[in-house]
Structures are given as C-alpha cells and as structure tokens.
Write an enzyme that holds these catalytic residues in place. Structure first.
Site, mmCIF file in Angstrom:
data_model
loop_
_atom_site.group_PDB
_atom_site.id
_atom_site.type_symbol
_atom_site.label_atom_id
_atom_site.label_comp_id
_atom_site.label_asym_id
_atom_site.label_seq_id
_atom_site.Cartn_x
_atom_site.Cartn_y
_atom_site.Cartn_z
ATOM 1 N N GLY A 1 0.733 -1.259 0.000
ATOM 2 C CA GLY A 1 0.000 0.000 0.000
ATOM 3 C C GLY A 1 0.761 1.309 0.000
ATOM 4 O O GLY A 1 0.128 2.360 -0.028
ATOM 5 N N GLY B 1 2.733 2.681 -2.329
ATOM 6 C CA GLY B 1 3.043 3.234 -3.640
ATOM 7 C C GLY B 1 2.235 4.481 -3.978
ATOM 8 O O GLY B 1 1.119 4.677 -3.494
ATOM 9 N N CYS C 1 -1.025 3.544 -5.584
ATOM 10 C CA CYS C 1 -1.689 2.407 -4.942
ATOM 11 C C CYS C 1 -2.757 2.923 -3.985
ATOM 12 O O CYS C 1 -2.516 3.851 -3.218
ATOM 13 C CB CYS C 1 -0.671 1.570 -4.170
#
Length: 347
Positions: free
Chosen positions: A181, A183, A186
């Site tokens: 998570g 990114g 993301c």
C-alpha cells in the site's frame, strides 16, 4: 480481535541524525554492492536500485538505460515471449544480467516464465509478484519455481511482516519484496484498510530476512532521494521505485497532450486502467486498488537516476558511510514532525 500499541513509522516520520565523517567528497562513496544469494548461490554486483515491475515504468528501454548505471529493472510481465526473444537477441549482457523476469502465480504464467528463461542463459532473476503475499498459494508457487530453477535468483512478495518473510525464504526465495500500500498510485490502504508503514516494515522484515541469510526489497513509498536513503538505512538490501522513474521517455507509458504540453500516463497495476488493458476490465467480484495519473513528460531517465544516486551518496557523507553497505550500521533515525520548508513549494 487485538490491537498492537507499538507505533509504526513511515519515511516522513524520521530524518537521519548526522555524524562525524572523514569523507571529503560524495565521489568517495561506493554505491556498488556485492551480493551472494542464499538458495541460488549466484553472485551479483551493482547498485541495488530496481525499477518497479509496472508497465508504465519497467520497459525494455528502461532496462537498457538503467543498466548503464548498474541499476536493475523488474521488467513488467505483459511482454510476450516473442518480444522477450527479440530483447534477448538485441540487448547486451550487462542489461540481460540486470533484469528480473516478472510473473504472477498462475499455471499459464509459470509456463511462460519457463519459455522466457530458456531464451538466454544471461537471464538470472525471477520476480514472483502478487499483491497479497500472504496467500498459501504464493509459498507453493515459490517452491515450484525453485524446483524448476535451482540456480536462478528468485524474488517473491509482497509482504510486510517478518513471519511471512521467513516462510518465503524457507520456501526458496532469495529475496522478499516488502510493501503493501505505500506506492504513489496504490489505493490498497484506502480500499481495504490493510497496510503497514513502509519504514517499519523494512526494519522488521530486514531483520527477519538477514537472520536466515535472505534479503529484502523495499518496494514503494519513496517520493524523493532521501526516502531511498532511509529505506537503505532501515535495512533494505534493494529499493524498488515506481513513480520516481515514471514519466520518462524510457518508461513505456502512453503519451497524452493537453494544452500544448506533453504528459505520460502512469497507473497502478491494480487500477482500472491496468485491468481494462490486461484483463478486459475490473471483475465483478473485485474493486480497483490503484489510480491513474498524468505526469509531466520528464525526458530521459538518465538525469533522474543520477540525481537519486547523488542524493544517496550525499546521505552517506552526512553519516560517515564510505560504502552503501555501511549505511545501515551508521544510521540513527530521529523521529520528527517536519521534513522540509515548503514556503516556496515542494522540491
């Protein structure tokens, strides 16, 4: 149900404490690392930064460009075997030695990886990548790939806790990819409520991996060169970058023109854009867990990667690390509530 009370930290929560140094110049810092991998026994020497296996980042062109800097590329999994064959024929040995062949965990993808790896002896690295590395199926797939390729270097992920790092290494992974998570494109943490602050994940997973002779890749969460340094300082053996390397001529993203300016499309691999392109849309039983953004076109990646590596060198001089290998031993993080002065905008 239980609640863990210990505070977990991301890159924005800390800064390096500077330390006395005998280094006179950034040019004295050695960023090259020499690794011997646990299961394959392979040796590798280079700068342990990896372009993320996203189809708007990790193209064959990116692999060739980054190899000039000793940097690796986890080439995305959506190239055909025929395209890989052409790449194997035209790329030089250094480029081929610095690419990961990326794959999911389906039977069709396993057969595809076998065909790609058979194209050249110079293909050494395999990146087994699924969003949720806590699946028992991933462990079984790692065992299967290790049995098929006993002398190749295998990376597997993504996970964020030491127990799963240990399980994947014991199953045959040389390297475990860490990050759920963090990114830039993301949205897993928003859509699912699942995740782990990236710096704490790296510190804890690195400790688990190194205890077994394995290694980790810190995957995601870096927005600047200082974050890359923090990942290395926290114990990452490799750092994987997506957004920081997107938007370049080598990135492979779609070019869009708006108001006379050029932009490149960049999207998460669980986004609506990615699933429309590769899976015929978002399946009824799932939600998109990524976003699509337009980045101003940034030209060649060479200047960007030089700037990132220059920042890491500078970090090393501030803490007295003559080699990248020494950075984690020389690291003391201080917890902070501020990072940069934004009076005139962000860097």
């Amino acid at each position: 149900m239980r609640i863990e009370q210990e505070l977990k930290l991301g890159f924005k929560d800390v800064l390096f404490r500077p330390k006395r140094s005998t280094l006179k110049s950034r040019s004295q810092v050695e960023l090259t690392r020499d690794f011997t991998f646990k299961h394959s026994g392979r040796q590798w020497s280079g700068t342990p930064v990896i372009a993320a296996n996203m189809d708007s980042v990790a193209s064959f062109e990116m692999a060739a460009a980054l190899a000039e800097h000793g940097v690796m590329t986890a080439v995305h999994k959506h190239y055909t075997v025929e395209q890989w064959a052409e790449f194997a024929k035209t790329a030089d040995k250094k480029t081929l030695n610095n690419v990961f062949v990326s794959t999911g965990t389906s039977e069709a993808e396993f057969e595809k990886v076998k065909k790609i790896m058979a194209l050249s002896e110079e293909f050494v690295f395999i990146c087994i990548d699924i969003a949720n590395g806590y699946s028992e199926h991933l462990v079984e797939f790692v065992q299967k790939v290790r049995a098929e390729f006993p002398t190749k270097v295998i990376s597997a992920g993504n996970v964020v806790t030491g127990d799963m790092v240990e399980e994947l290494i014991l199953a045959g992974a040389d390297i475990v990819k860490v990050g759920i998570g963090p990114g830039s494109v993301c949205t897993t943490r928003v859509k699912t409520g699942v995740g782990y602050p990236q710096l704490s994940a790296i510190i804890e997973c690195g400790d688990a991996a190194h205890g077994l002779g394995g290694m980790i890749i810190g995957d995601g969460g870096c927005s600047c060169a200082g974050d890359v340094s923090k990942a290395f300082g926290g114990g990452a053996d490799f750092v994987m970058l997506g957004g920081m390397l997107a938007g370049h001529s080598e990135s492979g993203g779609e070019v869009v023109e708006q108001d006379g300016k050029q932009y490149m499309k960049f999207y998460g691999m669980s986004s609506q854009s990615a699933m429309d392109k590769h899976s015929g849309g978002v399946a009824k039983y799932r939600a998109a867990e990524g976003k699509t953004v337009l980045l101003p076109y940034r030209g060649s990646v060479h200047n960007t990667i030089s700037d990132i590596l220059g920042g890491v060198r500078s970090t090393c001089t501030y803490v007295g690390a003559a080699k990248l290998k020494e950075l984690t031993k020389r690291t003391t993080f201080i917890r902070v509530q501020e990072q940069e002065n934004n009076v005139f905008g962000k860097e």
